[in-house]
Scaffold this active site. Structure first.
Site, PDB file in Angstrom:
ATOM      1  N   CYS A  67       0.729  -1.272   0.288  1.00 13.71           N
ATOM      2  CA  CYS A  67      -0.133   0.177   0.144  1.00 13.71           C
ATOM      3  C   CYS A  67       0.740   1.258   0.139  1.00 13.71           C
ATOM      4  CB  CYS A  67      -0.971   0.298   1.370  1.00 13.71           C
ATOM      5  SG  CYS A  67       0.034  -0.589   2.840  1.00 13.71           S
ATOM      6  N   HIS A 130      -1.504   7.233   5.331  1.00  8.30           N
ATOM      7  CA  HIS A 130      -0.043   6.541   4.851  1.00  8.30           C
ATOM      8  C   HIS A 130       1.145   6.622   4.298  1.00  8.30           C
ATOM      9  CE1 HIS A 130      -0.409   1.197   4.413  1.00  8.30           C
ATOM     10  NE2 HIS A 130      -0.140   2.094   6.187  1.00  8.30           N
TER      11      HIS A 130
END
Ligand SMILES: *[C@@H]1O[C@H](CO)[C@@H](O)[C@H](O)[C@H]1NC(C)=O
Length: 508
Positions: A67, A130
């Site tokens: 990710c 993230h």
């Protein structure tokens, strides 16, 4: 394991000459999770409708099978090895941004929202960022005007003393934490987060439309990331179990967002793209992980299941309905395509890996370009046309495998899904993805077909390596002090643990 739906919404109001666009990016959903891609229970009517009204990309890739690096690539248009989202702690190890990561997106990187700002766009991220937690990595420092969401996956619950629960932010302010203020019931799988994220998206779009403001919306939700969740009205509604419930809620939300654009009369000014940041996590399947259709393995690997993603472009009145493209595409192309739509030039002082897909989307053209499959710091494989050459093969270590961690459950292919890192630099394993999409039948080294294809791909690799300037690796160091600094209590009680080299569980 990171799940997220990324609505890449890049917009200009209807009255303007330029256009509004928006996109969806779904985290950790697999290529085979949508009805339009052949999922047998056909429970994604809204995404299937989106595909019927827009263009389906069958050969679309993320930039890394994990990710954080994929998201960094999406927003910079650059491979993780260039933008720093990788580690040199281990060969071919994927890395992400756990709670105690020290690194993050460097200031020297130019993110899509930073550039769009110059063209007057208002930029919002909803959901998971993230790209680092320390203050200098905050999304509002990197071009976003608004944020509702969290810096990390919704792992937990933690004790919030030794280890804090993941915080949730509204813009600069921390407004609560997962499991405490934003409940996720791990027993029933119930959470209302997708509904919150949906409402945020609808409100943001309404507000920008009312003020005739061009916008970019990055809808980065994560209901399909373990621990998978859905709101009550979707629980138990899917043939596929809880994972399917989460997919259905996402599908329903996408339908509502597209419908909202239509009702506001801005669908023809809004470019929407739906895709995922890595393949389905087969280690979590079938209860918490999705499907990669006919492809080999999943998340964490550079086999097709780890990196080929579902992808749909939608832009009524511009993209011919029902289109299907075999263009080799990448999440990094969304960077270049969005700039092109906004009338901006990509930065000229650095290598950009994304290409402008507008000729593909609007005129049905096919652009010849390779796909580079990286795992951490290593170029594992390269695709050109229908051929894919593996320079390295690896699923995961024997050590992990012996603990029951399997990135390729039920799919071992002898000499291909290896548990030791196998180098094939001098004699790459070659597959023809048209005849063999599942990467099960390597071509004979002696064949003329092999020699011609490998010669061509070797040339591409040489070119790529010759111009590659690796970025400073950002994901090498973890320090618990970074994590503790979020903690509202217990600071004095928990002395910071000295910095240590990050040991990145390859699970996430
Ligand atoms: C979700 O929202 C409903 C309605 O407000 C509420 O009853 C329920 O407790 C919430 N669920 C969770 C897990 O927060």
């Amino acid at each position: 394991m990171c799940n997220f739906l990324f609505l890449l919404a890049l917009g200009v109001p209807q009255a303007s000459e330029t256009l509004t666009s928006s996109g969806v990016f779904l985290l950790q959903m697999g290529w085979g999770d949508l009805g339009a891609f052949g999922e047998p229970s056909k429970e994604t009517p809204n995404l299937d409708q989106m595909a019927a009204e827009g263009m389906l990309f069958l050969d679309f890739y993320t930039a890394n099978p994990l990710c954080s690096p994929s998201r960094a690539a999406l927003l910079t248009g650059r491979l993780p090895v260039r933008n720093g989202f990788y580690t040199t702690n281990g060969h071919a190890r994927n890395a992400y941004t756990p709670q105690d990561i020290v690194g993050g997106i460097p200031d020297s990187e130019l993110l899509l929202p930073e550039l769009l700002k110059k063209a007057g766009y208002i930029n919002k991220i909803i959901g998971k960022w993230h790209l680092g937690h320390r203050p200098q990595f905050h999304p509002l420092k990197h071009g976003f005007d608004e944020w509702f969401g969290s810096p990390n996956c919704h792992f937990g619950p933690y004790d919030s003393r030794e280890r804090p629960n993941i915080p949730v932010y509204r813009d600069w302010e921390m407004v609560g934490r997962y499991y405490e203020d934003f409940k996720i019931d791990l027993k029933t799988g119930e959470a209302n987060l997708t509904q919150l994220y949906l409402q945020e998206a609808l409100d943001f779009i309404s507000k920008q439309q009312a003020s005739q403001q061009p916008f970019f919306l990055y809808w980065a939700i994560d209901a399909t990331h373990a621990p998978v969740y859905a709101s009550k009205q979707f629980l138990g509604t899917s043939q596929r179990g809880l994972y399917g419930d989460a997919v259905r809620e996402i599908d329903d939300s996408v339908g509502k967002i597209l419908n909202h654009l239509q009702q506001l009369g801005i669908s023809e000014n809004t470019f929407v793209f739906f895709t995922s940041d890595n393949g389905a996590a087969l280690i979590s399947a079938p209860k918490q992980g999705g499907s990669n259709g006919p492809f080999l393995c999943g998340k964490q690997t550079t086999f097709e299941g780890g990196m080929r993603e579902p992808a749909i472009a939608w832009w009524p009145g511009h993209i011919p309905a029902g289109g299907v493209s075999h263009q080799l595409g990448s999440v990094m192309d969304l960077f270049s395509t969005s700039l092109s739509l906004a009338g901006l030039q990509p930065p000229s002082d650095r290598q950009i890996d994304g290409i402008d897909l507008l000729p593909v989307i609007l005129q049905g053209k096919l652009i010849d370009r390779p796909i580079f499959y990286y795992r951490g710091n290593e170029l594992m494989a390269v695709r050109a046309g229908l051929y894919k050459a593996h320079y390295w093969t690896w699923s995961n270590s024997w050590e992990e495998h012996s603990k029951g961690i399997d990135f390729c459950p039920g799919q071992s292919v002898s000499g291909v899904t290896t548990h030791t890192q196998e180098e094939h630099t001098y004699l790459p394993l070659l597959f023809h993805l048209g005849r063999d999409p599942g990467e099960k039948f390597p071509l004979s080294f002696a064949s003329e077909e092999y020699q011609q294809a490998v010669e061509r791909i070797s040339g591409l690799v040489q070119q790529h390596r010759a111009t590659l300037v690796p970025g400073q690796p950002q994901l090498n160091v973890c320090d618990q002090a970074v994590m503790v600094s979020w903690c509202i209590f217990g600071l004095a009680l928990s002395p910071p643990i000295p910095p240590h080299a990050g040991s990145f569980q390859s699970l996430y």
